[in-house]
Design a protein around this motif. Structure first.
Motif, PDB file in Angstrom:
ATOM      1  N   LEU A   7       0.811  -1.214   0.000  1.00 21.39           N
ATOM      2  CA  LEU A   7       0.000   0.000   0.000  1.00 21.39           C
ATOM      3  C   LEU A   7       0.851   1.273   0.000  1.00 21.39           C
ATOM      4  O   LEU A   7       0.433   2.289  -0.519  1.00 21.39           O
ATOM      5  CB  LEU A   7      -0.961  -0.006   1.189  1.00 21.39           C
ATOM      6  CG  LEU A   7      -1.944  -1.185   1.243  1.00 21.39           C
ATOM      7  CD1 LEU A   7      -2.824  -1.083   2.478  1.00 21.39           C
ATOM      8  CD2 LEU A   7      -2.767  -1.289  -0.022  1.00 21.39           C
ATOM      9  N   TYR A 104      -4.716  -9.869   6.269  1.00 24.80           N
ATOM     10  CA  TYR A 104      -4.282  -9.890   4.877  1.00 24.80           C
ATOM     11  C   TYR A 104      -5.442  -9.556   3.935  1.00 24.80           C
ATOM     12  O   TYR A 104      -5.249  -8.895   2.909  1.00 24.80           O
ATOM     13  CB  TYR A 104      -3.669 -11.240   4.523  1.00 24.80           C
ATOM     14  CG  TYR A 104      -2.571 -11.676   5.470  1.00 24.80           C
ATOM     15  CD1 TYR A 104      -1.761 -10.744   6.131  1.00 24.80           C
ATOM     16  CD2 TYR A 104      -2.348 -13.020   5.728  1.00 24.80           C
ATOM     17  CE1 TYR A 104      -0.768 -11.150   7.011  1.00 24.80           C
ATOM     18  CE2 TYR A 104      -1.351 -13.430   6.600  1.00 24.80           C
ATOM     19  CZ  TYR A 104      -0.562 -12.488   7.249  1.00 24.80           C
ATOM     20  OH  TYR A 104       0.420 -12.889   8.113  1.00 24.80           O
ATOM     21  N   SER A 106      -7.852  -7.530   4.648  1.00 30.52           N
ATOM     22  CA  SER A 106      -7.998  -6.082   4.753  1.00 30.52           C
ATOM     23  C   SER A 106      -7.017  -5.382   3.817  1.00 30.52           C
ATOM     24  O   SER A 106      -7.383  -4.426   3.121  1.00 30.52           O
ATOM     25  CB  SER A 106      -7.768  -5.645   6.204  1.00 30.52           C
ATOM     26  OG  SER A 106      -7.972  -4.271   6.350  1.00 30.52           O
ATOM     27  N   LEU A 107      -5.766  -5.859   3.784  1.00 25.56           N
ATOM     28  CA  LEU A 107      -4.774  -5.284   2.874  1.00 25.56           C
ATOM     29  C   LEU A 107      -5.218  -5.433   1.421  1.00 25.56           C
ATOM     30  O   LEU A 107      -5.093  -4.507   0.617  1.00 25.56           O
ATOM     31  CB  LEU A 107      -3.411  -5.962   3.059  1.00 25.56           C
ATOM     32  CG  LEU A 107      -2.701  -5.737   4.387  1.00 25.56           C
ATOM     33  CD1 LEU A 107      -1.448  -6.590   4.462  1.00 25.56           C
ATOM     34  CD2 LEU A 107      -2.380  -4.270   4.598  1.00 25.56           C
ATOM     35  N   LYS A 108      -5.733  -6.603   1.104  1.00 24.77           N
ATOM     36  CA  LYS A 108      -6.200  -6.877  -0.260  1.00 24.77           C
ATOM     37  C   LYS A 108      -7.301  -5.895  -0.663  1.00 24.77           C
ATOM     38  O   LYS A 108      -7.414  -5.513  -1.824  1.00 24.77           O
ATOM     39  CB  LYS A 108      -6.713  -8.315  -0.345  1.00 24.77           C
ATOM     40  CG  LYS A 108      -7.058  -8.782  -1.725  1.00 24.77           C
ATOM     41  CD  LYS A 108      -7.464 -10.249  -1.693  1.00 24.77           C
ATOM     42  CE  LYS A 108      -7.795 -10.733  -3.089  1.00 24.77           C
ATOM     43  NZ  LYS A 108      -8.234 -12.134  -3.093  1.00 24.77           N
ATOM     44  N   SER A 111      -6.946  -1.532   2.728  1.00 22.42           N
ATOM     45  CA  SER A 111      -6.962  -0.918   4.057  1.00 22.42           C
ATOM     46  C   SER A 111      -5.798  -1.423   4.897  1.00 22.42           C
ATOM     47  O   SER A 111      -5.687  -2.626   5.155  1.00 22.42           O
ATOM     48  CB  SER A 111      -8.273  -1.248   4.771  1.00 22.42           C
ATOM     49  OG  SER A 111      -9.358  -0.684   4.081  1.00 22.42           O
ATOM     50  N   PRO A 112      -4.918  -0.509   5.354  1.00 25.71           N
ATOM     51  CA  PRO A 112      -3.836  -0.924   6.238  1.00 25.71           C
ATOM     52  C   PRO A 112      -4.375  -1.299   7.614  1.00 25.71           C
ATOM     53  O   PRO A 112      -5.505  -0.934   7.966  1.00 25.71           O
ATOM     54  CB  PRO A 112      -2.939   0.315   6.309  1.00 25.71           C
ATOM     55  CG  PRO A 112      -3.864   1.461   6.049  1.00 25.71           C
ATOM     56  CD  PRO A 112      -4.934   0.934   5.122  1.00 25.71           C
ATOM     57  N   ASP A 144       1.131  -2.813   6.045  1.00 26.57           N
ATOM     58  CA  ASP A 144       0.685  -2.205   4.789  1.00 26.57           C
ATOM     59  C   ASP A 144       1.106  -2.981   3.545  1.00 26.57           C
ATOM     60  O   ASP A 144       1.017  -2.473   2.434  1.00 26.57           O
ATOM     61  CB  ASP A 144       1.141  -0.745   4.700  1.00 26.57           C
ATOM     62  CG  ASP A 144       2.608  -0.568   4.355  1.00 26.57           C
ATOM     63  OD1 ASP A 144       3.417  -1.481   4.631  1.00 26.57           O
ATOM     64  OD2 ASP A 144       2.954   0.486   3.787  1.00 26.57           O
ATOM     65  N   GLY A 145       1.544  -4.232   3.734  1.00 20.04           N
ATOM     66  CA  GLY A 145       1.905  -5.018   2.562  1.00 20.04           C
ATOM     67  C   GLY A 145       2.091  -6.484   2.881  1.00 20.04           C
ATOM     68  O   GLY A 145       2.280  -6.869   4.033  1.00 20.04           O
ATOM     69  N   VAL A 151       5.578 -10.001   5.191  1.00 14.77           N
ATOM     70  CA  VAL A 151       4.665  -8.870   5.372  1.00 14.77           C
ATOM     71  C   VAL A 151       5.501  -7.598   5.368  1.00 14.77           C
ATOM     72  O   VAL A 151       6.701  -7.621   5.662  1.00 14.77           O
ATOM     73  CB  VAL A 151       3.857  -8.965   6.694  1.00 14.77           C
ATOM     74  CG1 VAL A 151       2.960 -10.191   6.697  1.00 14.77           C
ATOM     75  CG2 VAL A 151       4.753  -8.935   7.902  1.00 14.77           C
ATOM     76  N   THR A 180      -8.309  -2.203  11.689  1.00 14.46           N
ATOM     77  CA  THR A 180      -8.228  -1.820  10.287  1.00 14.46           C
ATOM     78  C   THR A 180      -8.621  -0.359  10.132  1.00 14.46           C
ATOM     79  O   THR A 180      -9.601   0.082  10.729  1.00 14.46           O
ATOM     80  CB  THR A 180      -9.176  -2.680   9.433  1.00 14.46           C
ATOM     81  OG1 THR A 180      -8.689  -4.013   9.430  1.00 14.46           O
ATOM     82  CG2 THR A 180      -9.246  -2.204   8.006  1.00 14.46           C
TER      83      THR A 180
END
Length: 183
Positions: A7, A104, A106-108, A111-112, A144-145, A151, A180
């Motif tokens: 992100l 994960y 949420s990241l997808k 959203s961090p 964030d990734g 991660v 989140t």
């Protein structure tokens, strides 16, 4: 999970601001800024707005001072008061108790996630306080990734970096506390 997600959230160095205990606020503000929220507020202003717990209980507000260590205080703010505070600036979802897969996901979705871990991802050093047993090396970072085996975090102490996914999950799973920050 296949593919790379990064992100690219900013990094706020808590020590550069003299906030030796300000990791939760830094991680939260990184996420809010990423979502284009609270953009006119800098970290120093944000810290001054953080709710402080009169009795030092991080389940009620920040337990002490983000700028110094105080005997008998646990300098942290846990999920419930952090969400009450942060929700004034943006949309937050409590993911505490969630398996890593939910973080994960949420990241997808873009959203961090603010996650409670330990400083340098070391093994937790547990101690008993009047409000419960907590790790004295408590820390919060912004997730964030992710890629297949790592991660990415924006760490208010150590900067931005990739970390072995198993190491992250081991430390995260010791408490499973996360929030989140949504669009």
């Amino acid at each position: 999970m296949k593919g790379l997600i990064l992100l690219g959230a900013e990094n706020i160095n808590q020590n550069a601001w003299g906030a030796i205990n300000g990791c939760e606020a830094a991680s939260l503000l990184e996420g809010l800024h990423f979502q284009k929220r609270a953009e006119m507020i800098n970290y120093g202003q944000f810290l001054l707005d953080m709710p402080i717990s009169a009795d030092g209980n991080p389940y009620r507000g920040f337990g002490g001072s983000p700028f110094k260590n105080q005997i008998g205080k646990f300098e942290a703010i846990f999920v419930t008061p952090l969400m009450q505070w942060g929700s004034r600036y943006g949309s937050l979802i409590n993911l505490s108790g969630a398996a890593p897969w939910w973080l994960y996901q949420s990241l997808k979705e873009g959203s961090p996630v603010l996650v409670y871990v330990t400083v340098h991802f070391e093994d937790p050093k547990w101690e008993q306080y009047p409000f419960g047993k907590v790790p004295t090396n408590n820390h919060a970072v912004l997730l964030d990734g992710i890629d297949s085996d790592r991660v990415h975090v924006s760490d208010p102490i150590d900067g931005k970096y990739w970390l072995d996914r198993n190491k992250f999950e081991t430390i995260y799973n010791s408490r499973r506390m996360a929030v989140t920050i949504q669009k």
